[in-house]
Each structure stands twice: as structure tokens, then as C-alpha cells.
Design a protein around this motif. Structure first.
Motif, PDB file in Angstrom:
ATOM      1  N   THR B 288       0.522  -1.274   0.052  1.00  0.00           N
ATOM      2  CA  THR B 288       0.066  -0.300  -0.081  1.00  0.00           C
ATOM      3  C   THR B 288       1.356   1.122  -0.274  1.00  0.00           C
ATOM      4  OG1 THR B 288       0.526  -0.013   2.333  1.00  0.00           O
ATOM      5  CG2 THR B 288      -1.672  -0.907   1.086  1.00  0.00           C
ATOM      6  N   GLY B 289       2.604   1.125   0.647  1.00  0.00           N
ATOM      7  CA  GLY B 289       2.876   1.957   0.198  1.00  0.00           C
ATOM      8  C   GLY B 289       2.894   3.343   1.709  1.00  0.00           C
ATOM      9  N   SER B 290       1.758   2.174   2.827  1.00  0.00           N
ATOM     10  CA  SER B 290       1.512   3.805   3.404  1.00  0.00           C
ATOM     11  C   SER B 290       1.396   3.012   4.535  1.00  0.00           C
ATOM     12  CB  SER B 290       0.350   4.265   3.647  1.00  0.00           C
ATOM     13  OG  SER B 290      -0.951   4.056   3.511  1.00  0.00           O
ATOM     14  N   LEU B 291       1.510   3.259   6.552  1.00  0.00           N
ATOM     15  CA  LEU B 291       1.445   2.743   7.132  1.00  0.00           C
ATOM     16  C   LEU B 291      -0.093   2.969   7.912  1.00  0.00           C
ATOM     17  CD1 LEU B 291       3.813   0.930   8.925  1.00  0.00           C
ATOM     18  CD2 LEU B 291       4.369   2.467  10.682  1.00  0.00           C
ATOM     19  N   ASP B 292      -1.015   1.684   7.220  1.00  0.00           N
ATOM     20  CA  ASP B 292      -2.241   2.181   7.988  1.00  0.00           C
ATOM     21  C   ASP B 292      -2.493   1.211   9.503  1.00  0.00           C
ATOM     22  OD1 ASP B 292      -3.109   0.710   4.775  1.00  0.00           O
ATOM     23  OD2 ASP B 292      -2.889   3.274   5.538  1.00  0.00           O
ATOM     24  N   ALA B 293      -3.974   1.166   9.425  1.00  0.00           N
ATOM     25  CA  ALA B 293      -3.782   0.895  10.836  1.00  0.00           C
ATOM     26  C   ALA B 293      -4.195  -1.018  11.174  1.00  0.00           C
ATOM     27  CB  ALA B 293      -5.031   0.878  11.187  1.00  0.00           C
ATOM     28  N   GLY B 294      -4.324  -1.052   9.683  1.00  0.00           N
ATOM     29  CA  GLY B 294      -4.268  -2.670   9.495  1.00  0.00           C
ATOM     30  C   GLY B 294      -2.494  -2.779   9.592  1.00  0.00           C
ATOM     31  N   ALA B 295      -1.608  -2.445   8.794  1.00  0.00           N
ATOM     32  CA  ALA B 295      -0.456  -3.238   8.820  1.00  0.00           C
ATOM     33  C   ALA B 295      -0.102  -3.342  10.769  1.00  0.00           C
ATOM     34  CB  ALA B 295       0.338  -1.784   8.266  1.00  0.00           C
ATOM     35  N   LEU B 296      -0.771  -2.423  11.674  1.00  0.00           N
ATOM     36  CA  LEU B 296      -0.612  -2.247  12.452  1.00  0.00           C
ATOM     37  C   LEU B 296      -1.075  -3.312  13.171  1.00  0.00           C
ATOM     38  CD1 LEU B 296       0.004   1.468  13.505  1.00  0.00           C
ATOM     39  CD2 LEU B 296       1.614   0.004  13.171  1.00  0.00           C
ATOM     40  N   LEU B 297      -2.291  -3.473  13.557  1.00  0.00           N
ATOM     41  CA  LEU B 297      -2.909  -5.330  13.230  1.00  0.00           C
ATOM     42  C   LEU B 297      -2.437  -5.641  13.500  1.00  0.00           C
ATOM     43  CD1 LEU B 297      -5.813  -5.846  14.643  1.00  0.00           C
ATOM     44  CD2 LEU B 297      -6.243  -6.343  12.546  1.00  0.00           C
ATOM     45  N   LEU B 298      -1.908  -5.872  12.920  1.00  0.00           N
ATOM     46  CA  LEU B 298      -1.347  -7.742  11.530  1.00  0.00           C
ATOM     47  C   LEU B 298      -0.207  -8.094  12.376  1.00  0.00           C
ATOM     48  CD1 LEU B 298      -1.350  -8.302   7.912  1.00  0.00           C
ATOM     49  CD2 LEU B 298      -1.395  -9.589   9.583  1.00  0.00           C
TER      50      LEU B 298
END
Lengths: 147, 440
Positions: B288-298
Motif C-alpha cells: 500500500t505504501g503507507s502505514l495503516d491501522a491494518g498494518a499495525l494490527l497485523l
């Protein structure tokens, strides 16, 4: 290791320190840099050997004493009827492990510092030696090509 | 191996039909899962052979992908008996040999023994020439870079990539995986470079290449540099700078923070958990190129998973840790060790429930994952209450299949990109909901 060999030889792990001793080869045309490297490695090996042999021996000894004292407190002998050595279970040994670790904490910190310094120094010297050797080889090749 | 499978089975063309695309992607995941299973089986058989092995994630993180994987040595298990002569110590006093025998016997009889009485193989007792043989080199480098652990790290990164709510791009995926793999190789090599005398003294790690003198420290460092620099460059230039930065940070965290910290304070476990959590975040940012909440959740799921895995594993290695001077919770704060493991098992349930809230998965995910999360929490509770070898082993082995299963279920419950488009969510909607950190 055979006498005619031109490389270092590494042996099986030492009984006390679990480290593998290395016999270093000193070529007759060893340069000052190479000698420094070899001596640094020898010194590091000796120091590591001393530390770990002493440390492991202390561990074994203190473990024995701990087992003995605990068994005594429980009123048991070191060997039961069948002659088997009596042991403590893991949970009882855990106290010993915790104690041993905290007792040797400072010793380990000091050793870590020394080891990291030595390791970096040896690797850096290795790098220098490799560089010098490579340059020498290149120079020799250039000379051969010119001839 | 993994990448070849993916290439063979992933459809490269954009297939508008959602079902067909999902089928292809599921196939992709299935192969990953099979690969996981294969590795797990190898891991498990290895575990049975030598109890003292454990997995650690990248940079020897706590498990593969996060902690070191057990050394998947192809060499046969050697059985050592007490050898009468040591090359360095010529004199062998009667007293010490008797003590040695008693100590070996007592070690064998101790319930928690991880040092079985072994007979030395002929090979192991011989002196070996310290000359690098080129045909041995691939094997040596594989062991130096902990290739199997690296493979699992790459798998979690690809899981992060797969979970990102963007259309799947093969080249990006491959570049990200390759870059992550190279970074992991570099980090693992540096870790082994730092830990030679300690590795020699622990049963699990004493067959490593640097310990056995199969490779010089200089070569190990050069190898690490030649993996790490191209790896990070590949991530920064070929994927995006954010992923590259995360990769470089993770290498730093593993080699310069976690490795020295292992011998100084129990905080190393938490640092190691972060190290393990970063690869899936990298996979996500690569997509995605960005640090989303989803990334942090994973990342959070992987972070929490580290604790039951590692704490359970370290429970059986207390003697080696104590002697080796490693500061681990299982030795110094056993109560905390078990509490933390249980706490994070429960946290996994919580995190699984948050996933649909963040629009990463559908609501079927927490429902389907509940049984496995509850099971691991149950084992975590048993470990907390019983604090013995069998409960720690059960928890550890459960963690091995729990993670791949959880990731697989998460993937199959992933909220499809098309579905989001239908609802008019993409791309603005998801970005409004997510935190965005963009690097220039």
C-alpha cells in the motif's frame, strides 16, 4: 594437524569451555600486520578459554552443592537404594538457575564488553590483512602482465 | 521454493471475476500454508530429536519468522560419550573424570535434561583444516543466514502483503519478498557473528558455522553486508522508501538492540517481539505504501504471538540460559514469564476481533478464529497454572500451527477489494479510517 599444513586447524570442543581450540599457522614470511592478527586471535582464544572453563566449572560445582544441600534438607541421600543418583526436579533447579544467573551478571557484562571489543578488532585486522593480500596479488598480476 | 510455487500458481493477469481471483489467491495461500506445514513438520521432527532447539524470529527473533528457528541441520544426531582426552588439556585427573561422569549422569537423569548423554562421532572428534571449500559454501551460508527462519520471516511478510486491501501486484510482491529475505539473512548472520562463544556453550546452537570454524568472521560480515545492502536498496528503490526504512530499522533492532540486550536484561523479549512483528508490517507497506491501522494490527497479532511461543520454548532451556548468561524471563522472573504468555494469548483473541472493525476482514474472521485462539489461551492458562515441562511444550507446539492457521483464516476472510469498491469505500474511505504515514 600435520606439520606441513599451511592453514589453521580447528579442533573438537574443549571439555571444560565448549570452545573449539584453533592452532594457528604462522607462515615464515608473515608480515607485521599478519602477526598482529594471529596474536590477537591467540590472545582472544586463551582469554575465552580461561573464562568459560572457569565459569562452567563453577556452574557444575555450584549445581552439585545446591543439589546436595537441597537433598539434605529433604532428608534424602545423594544416591537412593538402587545406587542411582538422586536428582531434583526442574522447578527446584529453577531457584538455582535464577541465583546463578544473578550472581554472575556483572561478570557476564564485563565479558561481553571484552568479547565484543576483541571480536571487532580481530575482524577489522582480518579485513586489513585481506585487503593487503588482495593488493599484493593485483600488483603481482600487473607485474606478470607487463613482463 | 516458495516463490517458484507462487509463480506457477498465481494468475498474473487482472481477472475481473472476483471468484476466480479469490480462487487463485487462495491457491497461493494454500501453497504457503503447505509450505508452513512442511516446515512445521521439519521443525517438529527436529524438536523431537533435540529438545533444546527453539525458533526465534528474524534476527533470531523469537520464532520463525520471529524467533530463531531451530537449526535445521541435516547432519545426523551425534551421540557423545565421555571422551577421555581433550586436545587442550593433556592431563586428565581421576577426580575430574569421575565428577564429569557423575555430572553427565545426573544431567541425564534430571527431568528437565536437555543434555542427553551422547557418544562423540568420529568426525566430531577430529581436527579439521580451516580452509573454505567452495562446494561447502552454499550449505554454510544457508546455516549462517538461518535460511529456514528467513523463509518464515518472508512468509509473514507476504502474509502482510496479501492482507493489504489493494490489488495484488506480482512484481511488487516478489521484490518485497526478496528484499525482506535478504535483510533477514544479513541480520541473522550478524547475530551469529556476535554470539560465537555463547553459541558454543548452548546445545541448540553449537553446530553453527562460525562456532565450528567453517567460515571466518570476516566472511560472515562480508556476507551480511552483501545481503543487507542490496536487500535494503531493493526495498527502498524497488518497492518504496517506507518499506526500506522498516527493513533497515529491523536489522538494526535485531543486531544492535536485541542481541546485546539478551545478555543484559529481560527486556530483550519485548524487543524481539517487535522484531518479529515488523515483517508483516513491511509486507503491508510494500503493497500500500503507507502505514495503516491494518498494518499495525497485523504487526500486533504477530507481536502478541511471540510471547506464548518464546516463553513456552524458553521454559525448557533454563539451564542453558543460566549457564550461558542470558537474561530471560523464564530464568529470572518465571511468574512473569507465564503471566505474559497467558496475557498475550488472550490479546490475540482481542486483536482478532478488532480486525473486522478496521475493515481488514469480514466478521467471520473472529468467529472462525475463536476456537484456535481459545485453545491456545487454554494451553496458555495451563502453562500459567502448572508451570511444568509438559504444559510448556504443549503451548509451544500449539503456537507452531496456530500462527499459520490464523493467518490462513485471516486471508480467507479478507475483505475483498472489489467489495469495498462497491460500497464506495476505496480509496478515500479506507484512508480516512486509517492512520497514514507517508515518507517523501
Amino acid at each position: 594437524p600435520p606439520a606441513h599444513s599451511h592453514s589453521d586447524w580447528i579442533g573438537p570442543p574443549d571439555r571444560h569451555s565448549n570452545l573449539r581450540p584453533v592452532i594457528f599457522y604462522a607462515p615464515p614470511e608473515e608480515s607485521a600486520l599478519e602477526r598482529r592478527l594471529r596474536e590477537a586471535r591467540q590472545e582472544a582464544q586463551a582469554s575465552n578459554q580461561r573464562f568459560w572453563a572457569r565459569h562452567n566449572r563453577a556452574f557444575r560445582q555450584e549445581k552439585e552443592e545446591f543439589i546436595y544441600s537441597r537433598l539434605k534438607a529433604k532428608g534424602l541421600e545423594m544416591r537412593d537404594e538402587s545406587g542411582q543418583k538422586a536428582t531434583l526436579n526442574a522447578e527446584e533447579m529453577a531457584d538455582f538457575y535464577k541465583d546463578f544467573l544473578s550472581k554472575n551478571y556483572k561478570k557476564h557484562l564485563q565479558y561481553n564488553r571484552d568479547w565484543y571489543k576483541r571480536n571487532f578488532r580481530i575482524t577489522f585486522l582480518m579485513g586489513q590483512v585481506a585487503l593487503v593480500r588482495a593488493l599484493r596479488w593485483l600488483r603481482r598480476r600487473k607485474k606478470n602482465v607487463e613482463q | 521454493g516458495l516463490f517458484v510455487w507462487c509463480l506457477r500458481n498465481t494468475g498474473v493477469r487482472w481477472i475481473p471475476c472476483r471468484f476466480v481471483r479469490l480462487y487463485h489467491e487462495a491457491n497461493d495461500r494454500l501453497i504457503t500454508f503447505q509450505y508452513f506445514n512442511f516446515l512445521k513438520r521439519m521443525y517438529v521432527t527436529q524438536c523431537n530429536k533435540d529438545l533444546s532447539q527453539r525458533a526465534k524470529p528474524k534476527s533470531d527473533s523469537i520464532v520463525s519468522p520471529f524467533h530463531e528457528l531451530q537449526q535445521l541441520d541435516q547432519e545426523k544426531k551425534v551421540v557423545h560419550k565421555i571422551s577421555p582426552v581433550s586436545p587442550v588439556h593433556q592431563l586428565w585427573s581421576e577426580m575430574s573424570s569421575r565428577n564429569e561422569l557423575r555430572e553427565m549422569k545426573s544431567a541425564a537423569e534430571t527431568e528437565d535434561s536437555v543434555i542427553p548423554v551422547r557418544a562423540e562421532s568420529k568426525e566430531d572428534r577430529q581436527w579439521k583444516e580451516m580452509k573454505l571449500r567452495l562446494d561447502d559454501l552454499p550449505g554454510i551460508l544457508a546455516r549462517l543466514s538461518k535460511i529456514k527462519l528467513t523463509a518464515l520471516v518472508v512468509s509473514t511478510a507476504s502474509a502482510g502483503f496479501a492482507m493489504a486491501p489493494v490489488p495484488f501486484e506480482l512484481t511488487c510482491f516478489l521484490l518485497a519478498s526478496l528484499g525482506t529475505g535478504l535483510a533477514s539473512c544479513a541480520a541473522n548472520s550478524i547475530n551469529q557473528f556476535f554470539e560465537v562463544p555463547f553459541d558454543s556453550n548452548m546445545n541448540r546452537t553449537k553446530n553453527r558455522p562460525l562456532v565450528r570454524g567453517q567460515i571466518s568472521p570476516l566472511l560472515a560480515v562480508c556476507f551480511a553486508a552483501s545481503c543487507g545492502i542490496p536487500g535494503i536498496a531493493l526495498l527502498t528503490l524497488g518497492v518504496n522508501p517506507l518499506t526500506g526504512a522498516l527493513g533497515a530499522f529491523n536489522i538494526f533492532l535485531y543486531t544492535c538492540c536485541y542481541t546485546p540486550l539478551k545478555r543484559m536484561s529481560i527486556a530483550n523479549t519485548w524487543v524481539g517481539a517487535v522484531v518479529g512483528a515488523i515483517p508483516p508490517i513491511m509486507g503491508w507497506t510494500a503493497a500500500t505504501g503507507s502505514l495503516d491501522a491494518g498494518a499495525l494490527l497485523l504487526g500486533g497479532i504477530l507481536y502478541s504471538w511471540q510471547f506464548p511461543h518464546f516463553n513456552a520454548l524458553s521454559w525448557g532451556l533454563r539451564e542453558d540460559y543460566s549457564r550461558g548468561g542470558y537474561c530471560m524471563m523464564s530464568v529470572t522472573h518465571p511468574g512473569l514469564c507465564r503471566r505474559v504468555a497467558l496475557r498475550h494469548c488472550l490479546a490475540l483473541i482481542g486483536l482478532s476481533t478488532v480486525a473486522p472493525v478496521l475493515d481488514i476482514t469480514t466478521w467471520t474472521f473472529p468467529v472462525i478464529s475463536l476456537p484456535i485462539n481459545l485453545y491456545i489461551s487454554y494451553l496458555g492458562f495451563r502453562f500459567y497454572r502448572d508451570a511444568d515441562r509438559s504444559s510448556s511444550r504443549k503451548l509451544f507446539f500449539c503456537s507452531l500451527w496456530h500462527l499459520p492457521m490464523l493467518l490462513l483464516v485471516m486471508f480467507t476472510c479478507k475483505k475483498s477489494v472489489l467489495e469495498k469498491e462497491d460500497k464506495g469505500d476505496l480509496p478515500r474511505g479506507s484512508h480516512e479510517m486509517a492512520m497514514e504515514i507517508r515518507l517523501p
